[in-house]
Design a protein around this motif. Structure first.
Motif, PDB file in Angstrom:
ATOM      1  N   PHE A 107       0.795  -1.237   0.000  1.00  0.00           N
ATOM      2  CA  PHE A 107       0.000   0.000   0.000  1.00  0.00           C
ATOM      3  C   PHE A 107       0.827   1.288   0.000  1.00  0.00           C
ATOM      4  O   PHE A 107       0.311   2.348  -0.363  1.00  0.00           O
ATOM      5  N   LEU A 108       2.083   1.229   0.423  1.00  0.00           N
ATOM      6  CA  LEU A 108       2.884   2.451   0.513  1.00  0.00           C
ATOM      7  C   LEU A 108       3.924   2.552  -0.599  1.00  0.00           C
ATOM      8  O   LEU A 108       4.722   3.493  -0.608  1.00  0.00           O
ATOM      9  N   GLY A 109       3.936   1.589  -1.482  1.00  0.00           N
ATOM     10  CA  GLY A 109       4.811   1.668  -2.649  1.00  0.00           C
ATOM     11  C   GLY A 109       6.275   1.407  -2.385  1.00  0.00           C
ATOM     12  O   GLY A 109       7.126   1.735  -3.224  1.00  0.00           O
ATOM     13  N   GLU A 110       6.631   0.807  -1.239  1.00  0.00           N
ATOM     14  CA  GLU A 110       8.034   0.501  -0.985  1.00  0.00           C
ATOM     15  C   GLU A 110       8.462  -0.687  -1.845  1.00  0.00           C
ATOM     16  O   GLU A 110       7.687  -1.609  -2.088  1.00  0.00           O
ATOM     17  N   ARG A 111       9.713  -0.654  -2.305  1.00  0.00           N
ATOM     18  CA  ARG A 111      10.238  -1.721  -3.134  1.00  0.00           C
ATOM     19  C   ARG A 111      11.466  -2.340  -2.468  1.00  0.00           C
ATOM     20  O   ARG A 111      12.411  -1.631  -2.134  1.00  0.00           O
ATOM     21  N   LEU A 112      11.427  -3.650  -2.297  1.00  0.00           N
ATOM     22  CA  LEU A 112      12.544  -4.376  -1.707  1.00  0.00           C
ATOM     23  C   LEU A 112      13.067  -5.381  -2.724  1.00  0.00           C
ATOM     24  O   LEU A 112      12.316  -5.899  -3.552  1.00  0.00           O
ATOM     25  N   SER A 113      14.367  -5.658  -2.657  1.00  0.00           N
ATOM     26  CA  SER A 113      14.946  -6.669  -3.531  1.00  0.00           C
ATOM     27  C   SER A 113      14.473  -8.058  -3.086  1.00  0.00           C
ATOM     28  O   SER A 113      13.965  -8.240  -1.978  1.00  0.00           O
ATOM     29  N   GLY A 114      14.672  -9.029  -3.977  1.00  0.00           N
ATOM     30  CA  GLY A 114      14.287 -10.393  -3.632  1.00  0.00           C
ATOM     31  C   GLY A 114      15.019 -10.905  -2.407  1.00  0.00           C
ATOM     32  O   GLY A 114      14.427 -11.588  -1.549  1.00  0.00           O
ATOM     33  N   ILE A 115      16.297 -10.580  -2.297  1.00  0.00           N
ATOM     34  CA  ILE A 115      17.088 -11.021  -1.136  1.00  0.00           C
ATOM     35  C   ILE A 115      16.563 -10.372   0.138  1.00  0.00           C
ATOM     36  O   ILE A 115      16.467 -11.003   1.190  1.00  0.00           O
ATOM     37  N   SER A 229      12.576   7.638   8.768  1.00  0.00           N
ATOM     38  CA  SER A 229      12.561   8.811   7.880  1.00  0.00           C
ATOM     39  C   SER A 229      13.590   8.695   6.763  1.00  0.00           C
ATOM     40  O   SER A 229      13.532   9.455   5.797  1.00  0.00           O
ATOM     41  N   VAL A 230      14.528   7.742   6.878  1.00  0.00           N
ATOM     42  CA  VAL A 230      15.602   7.651   5.877  1.00  0.00           C
ATOM     43  C   VAL A 230      15.749   6.258   5.261  1.00  0.00           C
ATOM     44  O   VAL A 230      16.559   6.065   4.364  1.00  0.00           O
ATOM     45  N   ALA A 231      14.981   5.269   5.746  1.00  0.00           N
ATOM     46  CA  ALA A 231      15.116   3.897   5.246  1.00  0.00           C
ATOM     47  C   ALA A 231      13.742   3.262   5.099  1.00  0.00           C
ATOM     48  O   ALA A 231      12.777   3.702   5.736  1.00  0.00           O
ATOM     49  N   PRO A 232      13.602   2.210   4.279  1.00  0.00           N
ATOM     50  CA  PRO A 232      12.313   1.541   4.096  1.00  0.00           C
ATOM     51  C   PRO A 232      11.739   1.009   5.410  1.00  0.00           C
ATOM     52  O   PRO A 232      12.470   0.439   6.240  1.00  0.00           O
ATOM     53  N   LEU A 233      10.428   1.182   5.595  1.00  0.00           N
ATOM     54  CA  LEU A 233       9.789   0.760   6.847  1.00  0.00           C
ATOM     55  C   LEU A 233       9.946  -0.725   7.097  1.00  0.00           C
ATOM     56  O   LEU A 233      10.152  -1.159   8.243  1.00  0.00           O
ATOM     57  N   ALA A 234       9.812  -1.538   6.055  1.00  0.00           N
ATOM     58  CA  ALA A 234       9.889  -2.989   6.228  1.00  0.00           C
ATOM     59  C   ALA A 234      11.261  -3.410   6.759  1.00  0.00           C
ATOM     60  O   ALA A 234      11.363  -4.285   7.624  1.00  0.00           O
ATOM     61  N   LEU A 235      12.325  -2.786   6.246  1.00  0.00           N
ATOM     62  CA  LEU A 235      13.666  -3.141   6.695  1.00  0.00           C
ATOM     63  C   LEU A 235      13.914  -2.676   8.125  1.00  0.00           C
ATOM     64  O   LEU A 235      14.492  -3.401   8.936  1.00  0.00           O
TER      65      LEU A 235
END
Length: 281
Positions: A107-115, A229-235
């Protein structure tokens, strides 16, 4: 996610595990939450005096997050009263890792690599394994409370992740968040207390432990808000929840909770997940 953010979030994870152990160790759960709230009140008020006011767009997120986090702390200490620390803690954090990742990506458009996605999945799976191994020996009521806590963590993590990005100043956002919680928590805990006459004496008896726990909590979550504020929320969520590694050791050393073979394997898997998250950046 650069090395500075990684180290900061992992440091906050250790502090998070420590303050949760202190919250578990204080016998009266409402007193534990109230003491943390009082530290928030003092720290937040100081920050509000010197830091910029958050932008207008951030206030709906601030108010909603403060309400959810007040509920979170009350539910958290209730869960600790019903089940062992080494089970409740990883269950709440594992649910949060999954919830934040799904919402941030979908929903927030974050993109993570497969790894990175694989790393998040491994961390979440390891935390949930730590919680469910030997579940027959614990209170189902406590497990249900821990699930509810995980849902509140997911909610406030998303609220703060979005709110801090529109606030204009992460530390100013954190200060007002702590101030609002610091006002709400002690009042709510006192209202819920069955024995109001003994509430303040118990506060005084546990002031040192509660104060230390509150400071650790405040510093740990300030780091998380800045990192969001500077990194993806999931990570950030996945790395933050590695605090269960510290929590497992604390449970073994201070609460006499057994660290079985399966818990050792799950802990090792969580470390592998952390490495995957970093390598996949």
């Amino acid at each position: 996610m650069n090395g500075v953010v990684l180290a900061a979030v992992l440091g906050s994870a250790v502090m998070h595990g420590a303050w949760n152990a202190i919250a578990k160790a204080i016998p009266d759960r409402l007193v534990s939450s109230a003491l943390i709230g009082l530290v928030y009140l003092i720290g937040g008020a100081i920050g509000c005096l010197f830091l910029p006011l958050p932008a207008a767009d951030a206030w709906p997120f601030l108010l909603a997050s403060a309400s959810v986090q007040t509920l979170y702390l009350i539910l958290l200490t209730a869960a600790y009263a019903k089940t062992e620390f080494g089970r409740a803690y990883p269950l709440t954090r594992g649910i949060a890792v999954l919830g934040v990742t799904v919402i941030a990506v979908a929903f927030l458009g974050e993109r993570l690599s497969g790894i990175q996605l694989a790393g998040v999945a491994v961390v979440a799976g390891a935390l949930l394994t730590l919680a469910v191994v030997g579940i027959g020996r614990t209170s189902i009521h406590g497990v249900l409370l821990a699930v509810a806590v995980g849902a509140t963590i997911t909610a406030y993590s998303i609220l703060d992740g979005v709110g801090v990005r529109v606030s204009g100043d992460p530390l100013g956002y954190a200060s007002w968040l702590f101030l609002l919680q610091g006002l709400a928590l002690p009042v709510t805990c006192f209202a819920l207390s069955r024995d109001k006459r003994s509430f303040l004496p118990v506060i005084r008896r546990n002031a040192v432990r509660g104060g230390i726990g509150g400071v650790l909590s405040l510093v740990a979550y300030t780091i998380v808000v800045w990192a969001q504020s500077v990194a993806p929320l999931a990570l950030v969520s996945a790395l933050r929840e590695t605090s269960v590694l510290a929590a497992g050791l604390i449970g073994l050393l201070f609460f006499g909770e057994r660290f079985s073979r399966w818990r050792t394997v799950a802990t090792a898997c969580a470390v592998v997940g952390i490495v995957a998250i970093r390598v996949g950046t």
